[in-house]
Design an enzyme around this catalytic site. Structure first.
Site, short mmCIF file in Angstrom:
data_model
loop_
_atom_site.label_atom_id
_atom_site.label_comp_id
_atom_site.label_asym_id
_atom_site.label_seq_id
_atom_site.Cartn_x
_atom_site.Cartn_y
_atom_site.Cartn_z
N SER A 95 0.83 -1.21 0.00
CA SER A 95 0.00 0.00 0.00
C SER A 95 0.87 1.26 0.00
O SER A 95 2.06 1.21 0.32
CB SER A 95 -0.91 -0.01 1.22
OG SER A 95 -1.68 -1.19 1.24
C1 LIG Z 1 -3.06 -4.42 -0.39
S1 LIG Z 1 -2.49 -6.02 -0.14
C2 LIG Z 1 -1.81 -5.99 1.48
C3 LIG Z 1 -0.73 -4.96 1.65
C4 LIG Z 1 0.19 -5.20 2.81
N1 LIG Z 1 -0.51 -5.14 4.08
C5 LIG Z 1 1.36 -4.25 2.84
O1 LIG Z 1 2.37 -4.62 3.43
O2 LIG Z 1 1.29 -3.14 2.27
C6 LIG Z 1 -3.97 -6.94 0.13
C7 LIG Z 1 -3.77 -8.42 0.34
O3 LIG Z 1 -4.97 -8.98 0.84
C8 LIG Z 1 -4.98 -10.34 0.44
N2 LIG Z 1 -6.32 -10.90 0.62
C9 LIG Z 1 -7.40 -10.81 -0.20
N3 LIG Z 1 -8.44 -11.49 0.31
C10 LIG Z 1 -8.02 -12.03 1.48
C11 LIG Z 1 -8.64 -12.86 2.46
N4 LIG Z 1 -9.88 -13.25 2.35
N5 LIG Z 1 -7.90 -13.24 3.51
C12 LIG Z 1 -6.60 -12.84 3.65
N6 LIG Z 1 -5.98 -12.07 2.74
C13 LIG Z 1 -6.67 -11.66 1.68
C14 LIG Z 1 -4.47 -10.31 -0.98
O4 LIG Z 1 -3.96 -11.57 -1.37
C15 LIG Z 1 -3.41 -9.21 -0.89
O5 LIG Z 1 -2.12 -9.75 -0.76
#
Ligand SMILES: C[S@@+](CC[C@H](N)C(=O)[O-])C[C@H]1O[C@@H](n2cnc3c(N)ncnc32)[C@H](O)[C@@H]1O
Length: 413
Positions: free
Chosen positions: A76
């Protein structure tokens, strides 16, 4: 770590420059968050082909895409991560669950909570957690746990949590998140509300949660059992897509597609905005979405649709609807610093819809533009918003209802 051919600056210098900029822009406001950003090497969490310059720009780094090109994972933007860290008010020793992983944000959290805190970072995608694990180890955070699971069930293994920080767009609050939060814990979650994503800082109040802050933001959508799909109607291929985030709005896609072939009705409001007003404009989208009437958002390819559909916002443009007509929020530049709001309409009801949109802009400008914004509460299924609150908008999901209440003119929230 070997240098990258695309690197212009050494990583330490690039990181210092980014943190100085985040401070100057007001995104970093506490010594603990600043120290975390100064320490964690963001470039180690980015894909190998991302330059040092790009890794230390205040922007999203996409880390994974679907076959159709849409992002499913990213690091992000630093301004947003800093804001969410501040919102969580993390103390040394806190226990934190991060939903949606990648490693970088988990490392920032680990810095803030210190050696006596615990950080668990969960992601549904094993590629993401494998990458996060490797990067966390390389960067010196072997104590941060990275787990692969659908976060709809939270992660009971390390509960209860003082803070749960959701870094993926959610449309609902699964019961597990509340069950695993301490009674005084804080839940930071980007919740989709009729197509608008607002990062809410939620705390318990009696039987429900109250948002003490709501920040406009964008995240990749949640996958797995917690995924609530929107309806996406391609009105002109991918160039003009109408997104519906409720089950009640009824439109005829073919009629709307035909409407785009009729002349556009352009109308303009006396309401303007200058650069300095930027922050007060954020509530207009949610105000338009809060009306009890058919509503959607447009996502538009600005270049390919230019001259036909020129929305104020190309990703999430508020749009009033009837079954065969639409009017979307428009904006035009009057001079170097001033912009004017307006509405562009198509279809048989274009005149009514554009008039309605201009009236809503007028009311927002008069009653809400400079106010505190709406009161947002989240009510787990089985609990109800107070009747006296009279929310303008209720979004009923499987596990919770989101209520948006605008203050009466002249009254504090
Ligand atoms: C924007 S990214 C996370 C960014 C991260 N927190 C960072 O270090 O900046 C969003 C993540 O949410 C995950 N995601 C989507 N649906 C999910 C779920 N149901 N459970 C866990 N993770 C999920 C995706 O695979 C993705 O890697």
């Amino acid at each position: 770590m070997a240098g990258n051919a695309l690197d212009a600056l050494p990583a330490d210098e690039a990181r210092t420059r980014l943190v100085d900029q985040l401070r100057a822009n007001g995104w970093i406001t506490s010594p603990a968050v600043e120290a975390a950003f100064r320490r964690v090497p963001r470039h180690l969490f980015a894909p190998a082909d991302v330059s040092i310059d790009a890794a230390y720009t205040d922007d999203v780094v996409i880390t994974k895409r679907r076959r159709d090109g849409r992002a499913t994972s990213s690091i992000s933007a630093p301004w947003l991560q800093a804001t969410m860290l501040h919102a969580a008010c993390l103390q040394p020793g806190a226990r934190v669950l991060e939903i949606g992983s990648g490693g970088y944000n988990a490392a920032l959290i680990a810095e803030v909570v210190g050696p006596h805190g615990t950080v668990t970072s969960i992601d549904i995608d094993p590629d993401v957690t494998a990458h996060a694990r490797a990067a966390l180890d390389t960067a010196g955070y072997p104590h941060v746990q990275a787990v692969t699971a659908d976060a709809v069930d939270g992660w009971p293994g390390a509960a209860p949590y003082d803070a749960i920080i959701v870094t993926v767009e959610a449309s609902d609050l699964p019961p597990a998140w509340l069950d695993q939060l301490t009674p005084t814990g804080v839940l930071i979650a980007p919740l989709r509300i009729r197509g608008m994503t607002r990062c809410l800082t939620l705390r318990r109040h009696e039987d429900h949660l109250v948002a003490t802050a709501a920040l406009q933001c964008g995240f990749v959508p949640m996958q797995g059992d917690g995924h609530t799909p929107t309806r996406r109607l391609a009105l002109r291929g991918d160039d003009v897509v109408l997104i519906l985030d409720d089950t009640t709005t009824d439109v005829h896609p073919e009629a709307l597609t035909s409407a785009l072939h009729t002349p556009r009705l352009d109308t303009w409001s006396p309401v303007t905005i200058t650069m300095q007003d930027g922050s007060s404009f954020e509530s207009l989208h949610l105000w338009l979405a809060s009306q009890p009437r058919p509503f959607g958002t447009l996502a538009v390819n600005r270049e390919r649709a230019a001259g036909l559909v020129d929305p104020q916002d190309r990703f999430v443009c508020p749009t009033l609807l009837t079954t065969d007509s639409l009017a979307y929020l428009a904006m035009r530049k009057l001079d170097d610093t001033t912009w004017q709001f307006g509405a562009h309409g198509f279809g048989p009801d274009a005149s009514t819809l554009t008039t309605d949109m201009l009236q809503l802009i007028t009311v927002w400008n008069h009653d809400h533009r400079h106010g505190p914004g709406p009161h947002i509460t989240v009510h787990p299924t089985g609990t109800e918003p107070h009747a006296s609150d009279r929310p303008q908008l209720l979004v009923a999901r499987r596990h919770a209802t989101i209520a948006v209440t605008w203050p009466a003119p002249g009254k504090p929230r």
